[in-house]
Design a protein around this motif. Structure first.
Motif, PDB file in Angstrom:
ATOM      1  N   THR A  46       0.816  -1.217   0.000  1.00 67.05           N
ATOM      2  CA  THR A  46       0.000   0.000   0.000  1.00 67.05           C
ATOM      3  C   THR A  46       0.848   1.265   0.000  1.00 67.05           C
ATOM      4  OG1 THR A  46      -1.767  -1.160   1.172  1.00 67.05           O
ATOM      5  CG2 THR A  46      -1.804   1.251   1.228  1.00 67.05           C
ATOM      6  N   TRP A  50       1.272   3.800  -3.086  1.00 67.62           N
ATOM      7  CA  TRP A  50       0.764   5.157  -2.893  1.00 67.62           C
ATOM      8  C   TRP A  50       1.770   6.194  -3.391  1.00 67.62           C
ATOM      9  CZ3 TRP A  50       1.927   9.493   0.249  1.00 67.62           C
ATOM     10  CH2 TRP A  50       0.907  10.433   0.387  1.00 67.62           C
ATOM     11  N   ASN A 275      -5.402   2.228  -1.923  1.00 66.57           N
ATOM     12  CA  ASN A 275      -4.767   3.424  -2.468  1.00 66.57           C
ATOM     13  C   ASN A 275      -5.792   4.426  -2.978  1.00 66.57           C
ATOM     14  OD1 ASN A 275      -1.641   3.791  -2.989  1.00 66.57           O
ATOM     15  ND2 ASN A 275      -2.058   1.610  -2.747  1.00 66.57           N
TER      16      ASN A 275
END
Length: 515
Positions: A46, A50, A275
């Protein structure tokens, strides 16, 4: 030359260069495999995803061009905010499904999925070529952002000598992308995003404080540019353009190959969903980035004599660098220009990898050498990624900057025409592949013709119906034609399918087998 800013810029640029080469050993994998080199092994979590998506979608040209639009045109520049708001839910719905299919079947590109879904090499080839052509001017525009940052440091960016810093920067980029693949921009994106956040937060505090606050900033905007012109009895005025550009930009962002490359590098569909929940933080950031254009108006940077030659060279694109030079201390200006420069390298790397993967899997493998091994695929992709960067440099060095901008206008219009094939294909085989191909070419021709009719000065095209003017983003008119053509030509296939299904009604067992 601004010595202090140049030193800070050089140190940070050296840092990301080192990180680019070190990234080859990060999350170690066999970089002779295309999924490892071109998609980072599909293992980014994640946080890394991101940063990677932030570096991918919010580019150097975003930081320079969107405030420049607000600086010159006013309220229209705010389209970037609803554009982001539309983008993230769209990705939330579409891409986890694409990720799952790609992971299960080993797809590296969206065109791989198209080939498998429609069993059409020709349609997959058309989608791949459209993606590559749309990406080339986009990569070139990252060079424009980098050139503006280098020029703001005091370097002369004209002539052969002025081209050298850009050439050296992209040579370094090509080297560590060749070695590390997608891992390099993923690691560098962390540094880039931190620098962007520091720059924008500093600007939001320092500049309004010296301009008398946001009330004074908004009061300095001419009344004609503070709001959109409202619809009238005879037309939509600015509203149609504003809404359609926001919607079209959102669709284009999702469909660009570099967005797919970054998203397919995630380790799960849930990583993509998380995200899309977190990335709206960038929408807030983009709001402040856009406001930099208003700050530049309030500061009257165009009227400052020391910046006259820069505005003559770069136009409104120099509005944000002028703000930084005027209001920031030297070291902070250097950090800001490094954020813009590195913000050019990260998306340029991802875009070149995406274009290389498309060429390797959907052009070279399909047409030139169908017997390529997995190692051959990776070698070809690495080489093509280098040539793509050379092509982008050639666009900037060989053509005026306005040509790159014109081509980018077309790039956004072209890539949206892949929506019926890609997005609708994820949720069912609704259209006939031959109809989709004809629809795609119809949309490409229509969108290109509309922009050419405007002499490449705008991507908004106004159609007149019964005395009523409807200005929309040309890509949306072209997409409408695309879908009408694809739908109309798919009707015979739907009718044949319905007849075939009805013919099975005499046998319950056969009907269940067909279902």
């Amino acid at each position: 030359m601004n010595i202090g800013a140049t030193v800070v810029f050089s140190v940070l640029f050296l840092l990301v260069t080192v990180l680019g080469f070190v990234a080859a050993g990060w999350r170690r994998g066999n970089l002779d495999e295309l999924a490892e080199w071109g998609l980072g092994g599909r293992q980014f979590g994640t946080i890394v995803t991101w940063f990677l998506l932030g570096g991918d979608l919010f580019t150097a040209f975003t930081v320079v061009a969107i405030p420049a639009l607000a600086f010159g045109a006013g309220a229209v520049g705010m389209f970037a905010i609803p554009f982001c708001i539309i983008t993230f839910p769209f990705i939330f719905i579409v891409f986890p499904r694409l990720w799952r299919v790609a992971k299960q079947r080993g797809y590296v590109t969206v065109a791989d999925f198209v080939h498998a879904r429609y069993r059409s090499k020709t349609l997959a080839l058309a989608i791949a070529v459209t993606g590559i052509l749309a990406l080339m001017p986009y990569i070139a525009l990252q060079l424009v952002g980098l050139e503006v940052a280098i020029g703001a440091l005091g370097f002369d960016t004209s002539g052969l000598t002025g081209d050298m810093p850009l050439a050296v920067a992209f040579a370094i980029l090509a080297a560590y992308t060749y070695k590390s693949g997608l891992r390099a921009p993923a690691m560098i994106a962390i540094v880039k995003d931190i620098l962007i956040y520091v720059t924008v937060i500093a600007a939001a505090i320092i500049i309004p404080g010296q301009l008398g606050g946001f009330e004074h900033i908004f009061a300095a905007i001419p009344a004609s540019k503070r709001l959109l012109r409202p619809p009238t009895a005879s037309g939509l005025a600015d509203y149609g353009a504003y809404v359609s550009i926001a919607l079209g930009s959102a669709v284009a962002t999702v469909l660009y190959p570099h967005a797919a490359t970054a998203l397919l590098s995630s380790k799960s569909g849930n990583t993509v969903r998380r995200n899309m929940v977190l990335l709206p933080i960038y929408t807030l950031l983009l709001g402040f980035i856009t406001l930099l254009g208003y700050m530049a108006v309030a500061a009257n940077v165009r009227g400052m004599p020391e910046f006259a030659k820069y505005f003559a060279a770069y136009g409104n694109n120099f509005a944000v660098p002028a703000l930084f030079l005027h209001f920031f201390p030297s070291w902070l200006a250097g950090l800001a220009f490094a954020a813009i420069g590195i913000g050019a390298l990260v998306p340029a790397a991802i875009m070149s990898i995406a274009a290389a993967n498309l060429y390797t899997r959907n052009v070279h493998l399909a047409i030139v050498n169908p017997r390529m091994t997995a190692l051959d695929e990776t070698r070809v992709s690495k080489l093509v990624a280098v040539f793509v960067k050379i092509g982008a440099i050639a666009i900037i060095f060989g053509l005026p900057v306005s040509y790159a901008t014109d081509l980018q206008l077309l790039g956004g219009i072209w890539i949206i025409q892949t929506l019926p094939t890609v997005v609708f294909g994820l949720f069912g085989r609704t259209f006939d592949p031959r109809a989709l191909l004809i629809g795609l070419f119809s949309g490409l021709a229509c969108g290109t013709w509309m922009v050419a009719q405007q002499h490449f000065k705008t991507s908004v095209y106004t159609l007149h119906f019964d005395g009523y003017a409807i200005p929309l983003y040309a890509a949306m008119w072209a997409l409408l034609l695309n879908m009408i053509v694809a739908g109309a030509l798919s009707v015979p296939a739907w009718m044949r399918g319905a007849a075939s299904f009805t013919g099975l009604s005499g046998s319950g067992d056969s009907l269940r087998d067909e279902a």
